[in-house]
Write a protein that holds these residues in place. Structure first.
Motif, short mmCIF file in Angstrom:
data_model
loop_
_atom_site.label_atom_id
_atom_site.label_comp_id
_atom_site.label_asym_id
_atom_site.label_seq_id
_atom_site.Cartn_x
_atom_site.Cartn_y
_atom_site.Cartn_z
N LEU A 25 39.85 33.14 49.04
CA LEU A 25 40.80 32.93 47.95
C LEU A 25 41.14 31.46 47.79
O LEU A 25 41.26 30.96 46.67
N GLN A 32 47.03 32.67 48.10
CA GLN A 32 47.31 34.02 48.58
C GLN A 32 46.97 34.15 50.06
O GLN A 32 45.89 33.76 50.49
N LEU A 92 44.91 45.76 51.22
CA LEU A 92 43.58 46.21 50.79
C LEU A 92 42.63 45.01 50.85
O LEU A 92 42.86 43.99 50.21
N VAL A 94 38.28 44.02 51.18
CA VAL A 94 36.86 44.33 51.35
C VAL A 94 36.19 43.06 51.87
O VAL A 94 36.33 42.00 51.26
N ARG A 96 33.66 40.27 52.22
CA ARG A 96 32.78 39.74 51.16
C ARG A 96 31.33 40.19 51.34
O ARG A 96 30.58 40.29 50.37
N GLY A 104 36.63 48.80 46.96
CA GLY A 104 38.05 48.68 46.60
C GLY A 104 38.46 49.82 45.69
O GLY A 104 39.50 50.47 45.88
N ASN A 131 48.54 35.36 41.49
CA ASN A 131 47.11 35.64 41.37
C ASN A 131 46.83 36.56 40.16
O ASN A 131 46.69 37.77 40.30
N ARG A 133 44.21 36.95 38.37
CA ARG A 133 42.92 37.65 38.42
C ARG A 133 43.06 38.99 39.18
O ARG A 133 42.50 40.01 38.79
N TYR A 137 42.70 42.97 38.04
CA TYR A 137 41.94 43.96 38.81
C TYR A 137 42.72 45.27 38.88
O TYR A 137 42.19 46.34 38.62
C1 LIG Z 1 40.70 43.26 45.85
C2 LIG Z 1 39.44 43.77 46.56
C3 LIG Z 1 39.85 44.72 47.66
C4 LIG Z 1 38.58 44.52 45.54
O1 LIG Z 1 37.39 44.94 46.12
P1 LIG Z 1 36.22 45.60 45.22
O2 LIG Z 1 36.75 46.77 44.50
O3 LIG Z 1 35.06 45.79 46.14
O4 LIG Z 1 35.90 44.57 44.10
P2 LIG Z 1 35.30 43.11 44.20
O5 LIG Z 1 35.56 42.49 45.51
O6 LIG Z 1 33.88 43.20 43.72
O7 LIG Z 1 36.21 42.36 43.14
C5 LIG Z 1 36.21 42.66 41.77
C6 LIG Z 1 36.48 41.38 41.00
O8 LIG Z 1 37.83 40.94 41.24
C7 LIG Z 1 37.84 39.62 41.78
N1 LIG Z 1 38.91 39.54 42.77
C8 LIG Z 1 39.17 40.47 43.71
N2 LIG Z 1 40.22 40.11 44.45
C9 LIG Z 1 40.66 38.96 43.95
C10 LIG Z 1 41.72 38.13 44.27
N3 LIG Z 1 42.57 38.44 45.26
N4 LIG Z 1 41.87 37.00 43.57
C11 LIG Z 1 41.04 36.69 42.57
N5 LIG Z 1 40.00 37.46 42.19
C12 LIG Z 1 39.82 38.58 42.88
C13 LIG Z 1 36.48 39.45 42.41
O9 LIG Z 1 36.09 38.09 42.47
C14 LIG Z 1 35.60 40.23 41.43
O10 LIG Z 1 35.36 39.43 40.28
P3 LIG Z 1 33.97 39.49 39.51
O11 LIG Z 1 33.87 40.90 39.02
O12 LIG Z 1 34.17 38.46 38.46
O13 LIG Z 1 32.95 39.16 40.55
C15 LIG Z 1 38.61 42.63 47.18
O14 LIG Z 1 38.13 41.79 46.18
C16 LIG Z 1 39.33 41.79 48.19
O15 LIG Z 1 39.29 42.04 49.38
N6 LIG Z 1 40.03 40.72 47.74
C17 LIG Z 1 40.70 39.78 48.60
C18 LIG Z 1 41.92 40.38 49.24
C19 LIG Z 1 42.96 40.81 48.22
O16 LIG Z 1 43.37 40.06 47.38
N7 LIG Z 1 43.40 42.08 48.34
C20 LIG Z 1 44.44 42.64 47.49
C21 LIG Z 1 45.75 42.56 48.20
S1 LIG Z 1 47.08 43.17 47.17
#
Ligand SMILES: CC(C)(COP(=O)(O)OP(=O)(O)OC[C@H]1O[C@@H](n2cnc3c(N)ncnc32)[C@H](O)[C@@H]1OP(=O)(O)O)[C@@H](O)C(=O)NCCC(=O)NCCS
Length: 178
Positions: A25, A32, A92, A94, A96, A104, A131, A133, A137
């Motif tokens: 991040l 974050q 939550l 995942v 990388r 997710g 955040n 982005r 999501y």
């Molecule tokens: C959020 C998360 C669990 C989603 O997992 P997933 O369903 O497998 O989806 P992806 O990881 O492929 O992410 C989907 C999109 O969201 C974006 N994204 C996910 N988490 C993000 C975050 N915290 N900040 C910015 N962008 C994020 C990814 O870059 C991806 O973008 P893209 O489609 O342009 O490549 C995972 O991205 C993750 O572990 N993120 C970091 C930790 C986090 O922020 N967790 C949420 C806590 S509330």
């Protein structure tokens, strides 16, 4: 892909989920999870059976984690909101190396399904306030933004959202003895 309850010995790995996500991040300009990992709190959550881990098969590397509990934070939710039966998602993440497998999405569906089976009507979460982005999501996953709490006591995670807790086909092999 299986989901199981985390064990006390997973604490170091869970810490790494957090630090690696924070580094990923930070590369994207977000602060974050730059805050300390609450190890004691997580250890207690593991003991309470509220921390879950995902892996391809027994003994494989951990690919993702989610915490699901019933503790409602009075700084985030109003008194009337707290009377509704809900379950709360935390941490939550995942890895990388396992991104792009919709893990997710499946974990959110699993959490909603588990919450519904336990009599909850809502699945709730708080996301990092700055955040946008990440907010998108969750909106894309059917969550509705309830409010953003800027109280410094809340820390960085004040973007509060919820969606109905619904039975769902999540495709995870649930070994949690739910
Ligand atoms: C959020 C998360 C669990 C989603 O997992 P997933 O369903 O497998 O989806 P992806 O990881 O492929 O992410 C989907 C999109 O969201 C974006 N994204 C996910 N988490 C993000 C975050 N915290 N900040 C910015 N962008 C994020 C990814 O870059 C991806 O973008 P893209 O489609 O342009 O490549 C995972 O991205 C993750 O572990 N993120 C970091 C930790 C986090 O922020 N967790 C949420 C806590 S509330």
């Amino acid at each position: 892909v299986i989901i199981t309850c985390a064990e006390a010995t997973d604490l170091a790995r869970l810490t790494r989920f957090r630090t690696e996500a924070a580094a990923w991040l930070a590369e994207r300009g977000s602060d974050q999870w730059s805050t300390d990992f609450p190890s004691d709190h997580v250890a207690r959550s593991i003991q309470a059976g509220e921390v879950f881990v995902v892996q391809e098969s027994v003994g494989a590397e951990l690919a993702a984690t989610i915490t699901l509990d019933t503790e409602t934070d009075p700084l985030l939710w109003t008194a009337s909101e707290r009377t509704v039966r809900a379950m709360y998602i935390h941490k939550l993440t995942v890895d990388r190396a396992f991104a792009g497998q919709r893990l997710g999405t499946r974990l959110l569906d699993w959490a909603g399904d588990r919450a519904a089976r336990r009599g909850a009507t809502l699945l709730r979460l708080d996301a990092w306030t700055s955040n946008t982005r990440l907010h998108q999501y969750y909106l894309d996953h059917g969550f509705q933004h309830v409010r953003t709490v800027l109280d410094p006591e809340v820390g960085g995670s004040g973007w509060v959202a919820q969606r109905p807790a619904l039975r769902a086909e999540h495709g995870l092999d649930d070994r949690t003895a739910a």
